[in-house]
Design a protein around this motif. Structure first.
Motif, short mmCIF file in Angstrom:
data_model
loop_
_atom_site.label_atom_id
_atom_site.label_comp_id
_atom_site.label_asym_id
_atom_site.label_seq_id
_atom_site.Cartn_x
_atom_site.Cartn_y
_atom_site.Cartn_z
N ALA A 96 37.60 -59.63 86.09
CA ALA A 96 37.66 -58.17 86.19
C ALA A 96 37.95 -57.84 87.65
O ALA A 96 37.07 -57.94 88.51
CB ALA A 96 36.35 -57.55 85.74
N LEU A 97 39.17 -57.44 87.91
CA LEU A 97 39.62 -57.21 89.28
C LEU A 97 39.82 -55.71 89.52
O LEU A 97 40.56 -55.05 88.79
CB LEU A 97 40.95 -57.95 89.53
CG LEU A 97 41.64 -57.69 90.87
CD1 LEU A 97 40.76 -58.10 92.03
CD2 LEU A 97 42.98 -58.45 90.92
N HIS A 98 39.14 -55.21 90.53
CA HIS A 98 39.31 -53.81 90.91
C HIS A 98 39.81 -53.77 92.34
O HIS A 98 39.14 -54.24 93.27
CB HIS A 98 37.99 -53.05 90.78
CG HIS A 98 38.10 -51.61 91.16
ND1 HIS A 98 39.11 -50.78 90.72
CD2 HIS A 98 37.32 -50.83 91.98
CE1 HIS A 98 38.94 -49.56 91.23
NE2 HIS A 98 37.87 -49.58 91.99
N VAL A 99 41.00 -53.23 92.51
CA VAL A 99 41.62 -53.14 93.83
C VAL A 99 41.48 -51.71 94.33
O VAL A 99 41.78 -50.76 93.61
CB VAL A 99 43.11 -53.55 93.78
CG1 VAL A 99 43.69 -53.57 95.20
CG2 VAL A 99 43.27 -54.91 93.12
N TRP A 100 41.03 -51.57 95.56
CA TRP A 100 40.82 -50.24 96.10
C TRP A 100 41.35 -50.18 97.54
O TRP A 100 41.61 -51.20 98.17
CB TRP A 100 39.32 -49.88 96.09
CG TRP A 100 38.51 -50.70 97.05
CD1 TRP A 100 38.10 -52.00 96.87
CD2 TRP A 100 38.05 -50.30 98.34
NE1 TRP A 100 37.40 -52.42 97.98
CE2 TRP A 100 37.35 -51.40 98.89
CE3 TRP A 100 38.15 -49.12 99.08
CZ2 TRP A 100 36.76 -51.36 100.15
CZ3 TRP A 100 37.55 -49.06 100.33
CH2 TRP A 100 36.87 -50.17 100.85
N ASN A 101 41.50 -48.98 98.02
CA ASN A 101 41.84 -48.74 99.41
C ASN A 101 41.35 -47.34 99.77
O ASN A 101 40.73 -46.67 98.94
CB ASN A 101 43.35 -48.92 99.66
CG ASN A 101 44.17 -48.14 98.66
OD1 ASN A 101 44.01 -46.93 98.51
ND2 ASN A 101 45.06 -48.83 97.94
N THR A 102 41.61 -46.90 100.97
CA THR A 102 41.07 -45.60 101.39
C THR A 102 41.67 -44.45 100.60
O THR A 102 41.10 -43.37 100.52
CB THR A 102 41.31 -45.36 102.89
OG1 THR A 102 42.70 -45.51 103.17
CG2 THR A 102 40.52 -46.34 103.72
N TRP A 103 42.83 -44.68 99.97
CA TRP A 103 43.43 -43.63 99.14
C TRP A 103 42.77 -43.56 97.78
O TRP A 103 43.11 -42.72 96.95
CB TRP A 103 44.93 -43.86 98.99
CG TRP A 103 45.65 -43.54 100.25
CD1 TRP A 103 46.03 -44.41 101.22
CD2 TRP A 103 46.04 -42.25 100.71
NE1 TRP A 103 46.65 -43.76 102.26
CE2 TRP A 103 46.67 -42.42 101.97
CE3 TRP A 103 45.92 -40.95 100.19
CZ2 TRP A 103 47.18 -41.36 102.71
CZ3 TRP A 103 46.43 -39.90 100.93
CH2 TRP A 103 47.05 -40.10 102.17
N SER A 104 41.80 -44.44 97.52
CA SER A 104 41.04 -44.36 96.28
C SER A 104 40.05 -43.21 96.30
O SER A 104 39.49 -42.84 95.28
CB SER A 104 40.26 -45.67 96.05
OG SER A 104 41.14 -46.77 95.96
N ALA A 134 48.44 -56.67 94.93
CA ALA A 134 47.24 -57.50 94.71
C ALA A 134 47.14 -57.95 93.26
O ALA A 134 46.80 -59.10 92.97
CB ALA A 134 45.99 -56.72 95.11
N LEU A 135 47.43 -57.06 92.32
CA LEU A 135 47.36 -57.42 90.91
C LEU A 135 48.47 -58.40 90.54
O LEU A 135 48.25 -59.35 89.78
CB LEU A 135 47.45 -56.17 90.04
CG LEU A 135 46.22 -55.27 90.04
CD1 LEU A 135 46.54 -53.94 89.35
CD2 LEU A 135 45.05 -55.96 89.35
#
Length: 292
Positions: A180-188, A244-245
């Motif tokens: 279970a991969l959750h990719v985030w950044n400051t625009w999240s 990333a995905l």
């Protein structure tokens, strides 16, 4: 009666790969397999200046029957115990398979067919079905790692619950781990999603990371008791989402994503992340739409 797995057949190598995958899916799910060929100009290429199309004209029916026979042979080699039916329908493949998706548990297609745009990375049929299909759509790409995990692209959207359920079910049936991969950044950051967002903004990164970790945990938690034998790895990555995905798909046997996540334009039926995976993932991709 259990809904069958439907696979689009056009005689291309990509379509035969899709038949093999569909047969395995049907065997794992314990349902039938339906081979569907859309019978029309997109799949039968007449010579320039030829007579108007006639489905009964000499040679065409034999060609279609031969295509379906080859597909059925591939399916029986993969899953001899599965009940297989054939369907030849007059119409555009896009519309035919969309209609088929209304009574299917899963629709499987190849990433490229025999249409006029065969040079594209992804056929129009696959993109259309991912956006408009009434059931999960599995697009067969490349050669997956058979020992890799099922990769779930966690987006935390309200409509993404079906994708999470589908990913757990696939991992359970395949005897595979689930990543279970959750990719985030400051625009999240939810506070900065509108069209008038300031370009220069200050974000509390630690708080945002905690929120994204909570989202990842809460998204998967309801399914842990239902699928206790599935080994789950949770991975929170701060990065650009699509690259990333795609990179993570190198080691996966299947990627599962919702049709549209929590970002972007709400009117779109297929989001940029799912489109990027359909075009560039290194394994097959399942796109699961939320409730209508």
């Amino acid at each position: 009666m259990a809904k069958p797995v439907v696979v689009g057949v056009d005689g291309s190598p990509s379509s035969l790969d899709a038949v093999g995958t569909a047969a395995r899916e049907a065997a794992l799910s314990g349902v039938g397999l339906r081979l569907v060929h859309a019978f029309g100009w997109p799949s039968i290429h007449p010579p320039p200046g030829g007579a108007p199309w006639n489905p009964a004209r000499a040679g065409v029916r034999e060609l279609v029957d031969g295509t379906l026979a080859k597909a059925e042979q591939r399916a029986r080699e993969v899953a001899p115990q599965v009940d297989i039916t054939r369907e030849v329908t007059v119409g555009e493949p896009l519309m035919v398979l969309e209609i088929e998706s209304r009574t299917a548990s899963l629709v499987v297609v190849g990433s490229r067919g025999l249409g006029a745009f065969g040079s594209l990375l992804l056929g129009s049929t696959a993109v259309h079905l991912a956006a408009y299909g009434h059931c999960p759509v599995l697009v067969v790409r490349d050669t997956p790692n058979p020992n890799g995990p099922v990769l779930l692209a966690v987006d935390g959207s309200p409509a993404g619950g079906r994708a999470v359920e589908f990913a757990f079910a696939e991992a359970s049936m395949r005897g595979a781990d689930l990543l279970a991969l959750h990719v985030w950044n400051t625009w999240s950051e939810r506070a900065y999603e509108g069209p008038g967002d300031p370009l220069n903004m200050v974000v509390d990164v630690d708080r945002l990371r905690e929120e994204e970790q909570r989202l990842l945990d809460e998204t998967t938690a309801p399914w842990l008791t239902r699928y206790p034998r599935v080994t789950v790895e949770w991975r929170l990555v701060r990065s650009r989402i699509r690259p990333a995905l795609i990179e993570a798909s190198h080691d996966a046997q299947l990627v599962v994503a919702g049709a549209r996540g929590r970002g972007g334009f709400t009117g779109l039926l297929l989001g940029s992340v799912s489109q990027a995976l359909l075009h560039h993932a290194h394994c097959s991709v399942a796109v699961v739409r939320g409730k209508e």
